[in-house]
Design a protein around this motif. Structure first.
Motif, PDB file in Angstrom:
ATOM      1  N   LEU A 189       0.838  -1.181   0.073  1.00  0.00           N
ATOM      2  CA  LEU A 189       0.045   0.106   0.011  1.00  0.00           C
ATOM      3  C   LEU A 189       0.765   1.041   0.025  1.00  0.00           C
ATOM      4  O   LEU A 189       0.418   2.491  -0.004  1.00  0.00           O
ATOM      5  CB  LEU A 189      -0.908  -0.062   1.099  1.00  0.00           C
ATOM      6  N   VAL A 190       2.327   1.104  -0.087  1.00  0.00           N
ATOM      7  CA  VAL A 190       3.083   2.261  -0.149  1.00  0.00           C
ATOM      8  C   VAL A 190       3.103   2.889  -1.436  1.00  0.00           C
ATOM      9  O   VAL A 190       3.104   2.044  -2.598  1.00  0.00           O
ATOM     10  CB  VAL A 190       4.545   1.678   0.112  1.00  0.00           C
ATOM     11  N   GLU A 191       2.966   4.079  -1.350  1.00  0.00           N
ATOM     12  CA  GLU A 191       3.116   5.032  -2.707  1.00  0.00           C
ATOM     13  C   GLU A 191       4.460   5.354  -3.020  1.00  0.00           C
ATOM     14  O   GLU A 191       5.259   5.552  -2.171  1.00  0.00           O
ATOM     15  CB  GLU A 191       2.098   6.024  -2.721  1.00  0.00           C
ATOM     16  N   HIS A 192       4.756   5.851  -4.221  1.00  0.00           N
ATOM     17  CA  HIS A 192       6.140   6.313  -4.630  1.00  0.00           C
ATOM     18  C   HIS A 192       5.836   8.044  -4.806  1.00  0.00           C
ATOM     19  O   HIS A 192       5.375   8.199  -6.012  1.00  0.00           O
ATOM     20  CB  HIS A 192       6.546   5.349  -5.821  1.00  0.00           C
ATOM     21  N   HIS A 193       6.432   8.804  -4.252  1.00  0.00           N
ATOM     22  CA  HIS A 193       6.386  10.095  -4.513  1.00  0.00           C
ATOM     23  C   HIS A 193       7.728  10.921  -4.278  1.00  0.00           C
ATOM     24  O   HIS A 193       7.619  11.667  -3.170  1.00  0.00           O
ATOM     25  CB  HIS A 193       5.110  10.861  -3.576  1.00  0.00           C
ATOM     26  N   PRO A 194       8.832  10.659  -4.669  1.00  0.00           N
ATOM     27  CA  PRO A 194       9.990  11.091  -4.398  1.00  0.00           C
ATOM     28  C   PRO A 194       9.942  12.461  -4.560  1.00  0.00           C
ATOM     29  O   PRO A 194      10.921  13.178  -3.730  1.00  0.00           O
ATOM     30  CB  PRO A 194      11.026  10.359  -5.578  1.00  0.00           C
ATOM     31  N   ASP A 195       9.416  13.154  -5.305  1.00  0.00           N
ATOM     32  CA  ASP A 195       9.431  14.958  -5.658  1.00  0.00           C
ATOM     33  C   ASP A 195       8.297  15.421  -4.995  1.00  0.00           C
ATOM     34  O   ASP A 195       7.850  16.728  -5.219  1.00  0.00           O
ATOM     35  CB  ASP A 195       9.271  15.037  -7.251  1.00  0.00           C
ATOM     36  N   GLY A 196       7.805  14.824  -3.860  1.00  0.00           N
ATOM     37  CA  GLY A 196       6.768  15.595  -2.848  1.00  0.00           C
ATOM     38  C   GLY A 196       5.227  15.592  -3.742  1.00  0.00           C
ATOM     39  O   GLY A 196       4.553  16.303  -3.222  1.00  0.00           O
ATOM     40  N   THR A 197       5.112  14.960  -4.799  1.00  0.00           N
ATOM     41  CA  THR A 197       3.785  14.848  -5.357  1.00  0.00           C
ATOM     42  C   THR A 197       2.840  13.946  -4.194  1.00  0.00           C
ATOM     43  O   THR A 197       3.345  13.474  -3.270  1.00  0.00           O
ATOM     44  CB  THR A 197       3.831  13.975  -6.534  1.00  0.00           C
ATOM     45  N   HIS A 198       1.734  13.747  -4.648  1.00  0.00           N
ATOM     46  CA  HIS A 198       0.672  12.936  -3.669  1.00  0.00           C
ATOM     47  C   HIS A 198      -0.157  12.101  -4.615  1.00  0.00           C
ATOM     48  O   HIS A 198      -0.029  12.183  -6.009  1.00  0.00           O
ATOM     49  CB  HIS A 198       0.011  13.786  -2.675  1.00  0.00           C
ATOM     50  N   LEU A 204       5.251   9.912 -17.258  1.00  0.00           N
ATOM     51  CA  LEU A 204       5.171   9.595 -15.865  1.00  0.00           C
ATOM     52  C   LEU A 204       5.683   8.212 -15.653  1.00  0.00           C
ATOM     53  O   LEU A 204       5.749   7.929 -14.417  1.00  0.00           O
ATOM     54  CB  LEU A 204       4.009   9.988 -15.571  1.00  0.00           C
ATOM     55  N   LEU A 205       5.818   7.405 -16.412  1.00  0.00           N
ATOM     56  CA  LEU A 205       6.419   5.884 -15.926  1.00  0.00           C
ATOM     57  C   LEU A 205       7.605   5.988 -15.365  1.00  0.00           C
ATOM     58  O   LEU A 205       8.514   6.699 -16.126  1.00  0.00           O
ATOM     59  CB  LEU A 205       6.066   5.100 -17.153  1.00  0.00           C
ATOM     60  N   VAL A 206       7.962   5.244 -14.309  1.00  0.00           N
ATOM     61  CA  VAL A 206       9.062   5.358 -13.645  1.00  0.00           C
ATOM     62  C   VAL A 206       9.405   3.829 -13.215  1.00  0.00           C
ATOM     63  O   VAL A 206       8.615   3.027 -12.715  1.00  0.00           O
ATOM     64  CB  VAL A 206       9.430   6.287 -12.492  1.00  0.00           C
ATOM     65  N   ASP A 207      10.599   3.543 -13.165  1.00  0.00           N
ATOM     66  CA  ASP A 207      10.946   2.212 -12.778  1.00  0.00           C
ATOM     67  C   ASP A 207      11.435   2.410 -11.408  1.00  0.00           C
ATOM     68  O   ASP A 207      12.646   2.815 -10.990  1.00  0.00           O
ATOM     69  CB  ASP A 207      12.088   1.694 -13.494  1.00  0.00           C
ATOM     70  N   ALA A 208      10.562   2.026 -10.368  1.00  0.00           N
ATOM     71  CA  ALA A 208      10.900   2.158  -9.155  1.00  0.00           C
ATOM     72  C   ALA A 208      10.617   0.785  -8.220  1.00  0.00           C
ATOM     73  O   ALA A 208       9.673   0.093  -8.778  1.00  0.00           O
ATOM     74  CB  ALA A 208      10.386   3.285  -8.251  1.00  0.00           C
ATOM     75  N   ARG A 209      11.342   0.555  -7.392  1.00  0.00           N
ATOM     76  CA  ARG A 209      11.134  -0.669  -6.367  1.00  0.00           C
ATOM     77  C   ARG A 209      10.728  -0.570  -5.084  1.00  0.00           C
ATOM     78  O   ARG A 209      11.407   0.475  -4.460  1.00  0.00           O
ATOM     79  CB  ARG A 209      12.372  -1.771  -6.481  1.00  0.00           C
ATOM     80  N   PRO A 210       9.800  -1.162  -4.487  1.00  0.00           N
ATOM     81  CA  PRO A 210       9.548  -1.005  -3.067  1.00  0.00           C
ATOM     82  C   PRO A 210      10.720  -1.309  -2.168  1.00  0.00           C
ATOM     83  O   PRO A 210      11.533  -2.111  -2.513  1.00  0.00           O
ATOM     84  CB  PRO A 210       8.090  -1.492  -2.593  1.00  0.00           C
TER      85      PRO A 210
END
Length: 132
Positions: free
Chosen positions: A65-74, A126-132
C-alpha cells in the motif's frame, strides 16, 4: 468455458501502450481524459473501454500500500509518477478506448462503506522504474 487470463503487464510492456497519445479526446472517451486519478463517471458506458492487461501480480497476495512520491507529489497530483510496483498501480488493470486506443489505468478503491472505481490516463512521460 474458461476465460483467457489477462496479460501481466510491467513497466516495459506499459511503455508501448502508453505511447498511444491521440490528439484531443474522441467522443467515446472524452469524459475520462484526466491527467490524475478521478472517479469513473457512473453514467459512463463501460463498453467503450477494452481491458488489455493487469499490473496485479497473481503471486502477490498482499500488494504493498506504499506509494511512490520522491518529488513531493501525492496520490491526487497530476504529475505523480506511475510506478507499477507501488500502490495503487500494483492493483490496476490497463484499458484502452475502443474508438481511439487512448490508454487508461483503473482500480477500485475500497473504503469502510463505499467502493469507488478510479481511472487515470496512462501517460508515458510519468512512467518510472522504482522498486519498494
Amino acid at each position: 468455458m474458461a476465460s483467457t487470463p489477462l496479460p501481466l503487464l510491467n513497466l516495459e510492456s506499459l511503455r508501448p501502450l502508453a505511447a498511444v497519445r491521440p490528439a484531443g479526446a474522441c467522443q467515446a472517451c472524452a469524459p475520462l481524459v484526466c491527467p490524475g486519478w478521478e472517479s469513473l463517471p457512473g453514467d459512463f458506458d463501460r463498453a467503450r473501454l477494452q481491458r488489455v492487461g493487469t499490473l496485479q501480480r497473481p503471486d502477490d497476495e498482499e500488494p504493498t500500500l506504499v506509494e511512490h512520491h520522491p518529488d513531493g507529489t501525492h496520490a491526487w497530483s497530476v504529475d505523480a509518477p506511475i510506478a507499477p510496483a507501488f500502490f495503487p498501480y500494483n492493483r490496476c488493470e490497463a484499458w484502452r478506448c475502443t474508438a481511439c486506443a487512448r490508454p487508461f489505468l483503473r482500480y477500485t478503491e475500497y473504503g469502510g462503506y463505499y467502493q469507488d472505481e478510479r481511472i487515470r490516463e496512462l501517460d508515458a512521460r510519468l512512467l518510472v522504474d522504482a522498486r519498494p
